[in-house]
Design an enzyme around this catalytic site. Structure first.
Site, PDB file in Angstrom:
ATOM      1  N   TYR A 155      -4.580 -14.514  -0.186  1.00  0.00           N
ATOM      2  CA  TYR A 155      -3.278 -14.191   0.423  1.00  0.00           C
ATOM      3  C   TYR A 155      -2.564 -15.484   0.817  1.00  0.00           C
ATOM      4  O   TYR A 155      -1.381 -15.678   0.504  1.00  0.00           O
ATOM      5  CB  TYR A 155      -3.504 -13.303   1.652  1.00  0.00           C
ATOM      6  CG  TYR A 155      -2.223 -12.862   2.339  1.00  0.00           C
ATOM      7  CD1 TYR A 155      -1.456 -11.821   1.836  1.00  0.00           C
ATOM      8  CD2 TYR A 155      -1.784 -13.497   3.501  1.00  0.00           C
ATOM      9  CE1 TYR A 155      -0.291 -11.410   2.468  1.00  0.00           C
ATOM     10  CE2 TYR A 155      -0.617 -13.092   4.139  1.00  0.00           C
ATOM     11  CZ  TYR A 155       0.120 -12.045   3.620  1.00  0.00           C
ATOM     12  OH  TYR A 155       1.286 -11.658   4.252  1.00  0.00           O
TER      13      TYR A 155
HETATM   14  P1  NAD Z   1       3.769  -2.786   4.241  1.00  0.00           P
HETATM   15  O1  NAD Z   1       2.388  -2.616   3.747  1.00  0.00           O
HETATM   16  O2  NAD Z   1       4.211  -1.981   5.408  1.00  0.00           O
HETATM   17  O3  NAD Z   1       4.806  -2.505   3.058  1.00  0.00           O
HETATM   18  C1  NAD Z   1       4.652  -3.068   1.796  1.00  0.00           C
HETATM   19  C2  NAD Z   1       5.286  -2.135   0.788  1.00  0.00           C
HETATM   20  O4  NAD Z   1       5.138  -2.774  -0.478  1.00  0.00           O
HETATM   21  C3  NAD Z   1       4.582  -0.757   0.678  1.00  0.00           C
HETATM   22  O5  NAD Z   1       5.522   0.302   0.666  1.00  0.00           O
HETATM   23  C4  NAD Z   1       3.871  -0.828  -0.653  1.00  0.00           C
HETATM   24  O6  NAD Z   1       3.771   0.432  -1.298  1.00  0.00           O
HETATM   25  C5  NAD Z   1       4.769  -1.795  -1.424  1.00  0.00           C
HETATM   26  N1  NAD Z   1       4.064  -2.424  -2.518  1.00  0.00           N
HETATM   27  C6  NAD Z   1       2.794  -2.905  -2.529  1.00  0.00           C
HETATM   28  N2  NAD Z   1       2.489  -3.359  -3.757  1.00  0.00           N
HETATM   29  C7  NAD Z   1       3.590  -3.162  -4.526  1.00  0.00           C
HETATM   30  C8  NAD Z   1       3.881  -3.405  -5.884  1.00  0.00           C
HETATM   31  N3  NAD Z   1       2.964  -3.899  -6.718  1.00  0.00           N
HETATM   32  N4  NAD Z   1       5.119  -3.093  -6.333  1.00  0.00           N
HETATM   33  C9  NAD Z   1       6.051  -2.559  -5.512  1.00  0.00           C
HETATM   34  N5  NAD Z   1       5.807  -2.271  -4.226  1.00  0.00           N
HETATM   35  C10 NAD Z   1       4.592  -2.573  -3.745  1.00  0.00           C
HETATM   36  O7  NAD Z   1       3.977  -4.347   4.479  1.00  0.00           O
HETATM   37  P2  NAD Z   1       4.784  -5.157   5.601  1.00  0.00           P
HETATM   38  O8  NAD Z   1       3.862  -5.427   6.723  1.00  0.00           O
HETATM   39  O9  NAD Z   1       6.108  -4.554   5.833  1.00  0.00           O
HETATM   40  O10 NAD Z   1       4.941  -6.556   4.821  1.00  0.00           O
HETATM   41  C11 NAD Z   1       6.066  -6.837   4.009  1.00  0.00           C
HETATM   42  C12 NAD Z   1       5.991  -8.280   3.548  1.00  0.00           C
HETATM   43  O11 NAD Z   1       5.847  -9.137   4.689  1.00  0.00           O
HETATM   44  C13 NAD Z   1       4.804  -8.582   2.635  1.00  0.00           C
HETATM   45  O12 NAD Z   1       5.197  -9.494   1.640  1.00  0.00           O
HETATM   46  C14 NAD Z   1       3.816  -9.256   3.571  1.00  0.00           C
HETATM   47  O13 NAD Z   1       2.925 -10.109   2.880  1.00  0.00           O
HETATM   48  C15 NAD Z   1       4.756 -10.008   4.478  1.00  0.00           C
HETATM   49  N6  NAD Z   1       4.155 -10.328   5.774  1.00  0.00           N
HETATM   50  C16 NAD Z   1       3.579  -9.326   6.502  1.00  0.00           C
HETATM   51  C17 NAD Z   1       2.984  -9.644   7.705  1.00  0.00           C
HETATM   52  C18 NAD Z   1       2.299  -8.584   8.539  1.00  0.00           C
HETATM   53  O14 NAD Z   1       1.563  -8.956   9.481  1.00  0.00           O
HETATM   54  N7  NAD Z   1       2.512  -7.300   8.274  1.00  0.00           N
HETATM   55  C19 NAD Z   1       3.000 -10.969   8.179  1.00  0.00           C
HETATM   56  C20 NAD Z   1       3.624 -11.942   7.407  1.00  0.00           C
HETATM   57  C21 NAD Z   1       4.204 -11.604   6.192  1.00  0.00           C
END
Ligand code: NAD
Length: 281
Positions: A155
């Site tokens: 990641y």
């Molecule tokens: P989440 O899991 O709530 O939502 C992610 C969405 O992406 C889901 O609806 C999932 O179905 C979709 N998804 C996954 N794989 C996919 C694919 N191959 N094609 C299309 N859609 C796909 O995630 P979140 O917490 O809202 O995170 C969103 C972004 O923020 C991500 O890139 C994550 O890495 C980043 N991020 C999250 C955090 C955290 O702590 N949650 C921290 C830093 C960065």
């Protein structure tokens, strides 16, 4: 300055978490059209209720790691005469295991979704933005792009790569005077359920609605980087100033970063990503 009102936005992974919240806020701020791509049909179905009443929303089930499907979906948008003004590359996954626990397929999938997909989709949409002399690409990286903690190796690698690529692209767009803006977002852990079980000492988990709100504010201001919380900005400075073992001490002994993923469970059924979608703060 990027104007949200009247424009068309495409959010990948837009049916859950901060993607869903940003979509909602974009519509509330007058976006003319929202295009939500997500791999999960269940998430798409659940996202219809909070989004549909707010404006023109198009949902498409697209797995962004499938480059052929991404290019076909972009061709469909172009054939329909839909110019994307704002692209938010948001879809992401986390494996959350020691590196030796990864299957080879885990590595390929995480890199394809978290890194390769952003490049392929942007590569496909960018010519249109450049030709129109405007557009904004937002790349959701992570604070994991600036640290390297256990149980997050792939990641972290995927987000380090995004950060380097995204800011290189930003400079290319600026040097060529294209009018296309690029914003790179580096948030700490957000309480969406994606990192369920994560332990955070001293720094509270970020709240999804606050993160979504701040990303859109950064878009409106054409910010280059958005670090959340602001202390994340200090990481490169600390890395440059401190010997590595001293940095390990600060991050791991004081902030508990090394053990933050020890109880990681990831998204669980009881954390329905669509359960809460509060209004724009
Ligand atoms: P989440 O899991 O709530 O939502 C992610 C969405 O992406 C889901 O609806 C999932 O179905 C979709 N998804 C996954 N794989 C996919 C694919 N191959 N094609 C299309 N859609 C796909 O995630 P979140 O917490 O809202 O995170 C969103 C972004 O923020 C991500 O890139 C994550 O890495 C980043 N991020 C999250 C955090 C955290 O702590 N949650 C921290 C830093 C960065």
């Amino acid at each position: 300055m990027t104007q949200i009102s009247g424009g068309t936005a495409l959010i990948t992974g837009g049916a859950s978490g901060i993607g869903l919240l940003m979509g909602r806020m974009l519509l509330e701020r007058g976006a003319a059209q929202l295009i939500v791509w997500d791999a999960s049909t269940a998430n798409i179905e659940a996202a219809r209720a909070p989004l549909d009443p707010l404006g023109a929303v198009v949902f498409d089930q697209v797995d962004v790691s499938d480059t052929g499907a991404v290019l076909a979906a972009v061709s469909q948008l172009e054939a329909g005469g839909t110019p994307v003004d704002l692209l938010i590359n948001n879809a992401g996954i986390v494996v959350g295991k020691p590196f030796l626990g990864h299957e080879h397929a885990d590595i390929d999938r995480a890199l394809a979704i978290n890194t390769g997909a952003l490049m392929h989709l942007t590569r496909a949409l960018l010519p249109g933005m450049v030709a129109r002399g405007q557009g904004h690409v937002v790349n959701i990286a992570s604070a994991a792009a600036l640290v390297s903690n256990p149980n997050m190796s792939v990641y972290a690698a995927s987000k380090w790569a995004v950060t380097g690529w995204s800011d290189s692209l930003r400079q290319e767009m600026e040097r060529a005077g294209t009018g296309v803006r690029v914003t790179t977002v580096l948030p700490y852990y957000i309480d969406t359920g994606m990192f369920e079980g994560v332990r955070s000492r001293l720094i509270p988990l970020l709240q999804p609605q606050d993160v979504a709100h701040r990303i859109l504010r950064a878009v409106e201001r054409d910010a280059v980087f958005l670090h959340m919380p602001a202390i994340v900005r200090l990481l490169p400075l600390l890395r440059g100033l401190l010997p590595t073992r001293a940095l390990d001490f600060v991050l791991n002994r004081i902030f508990g970063v090394a053990s933050s993923m020890d109880d990681f469970r990831g998204r669980t059924a009881d954390r329905n990503p669509n359960a809460t979608a509060p209004k724009d703060p």
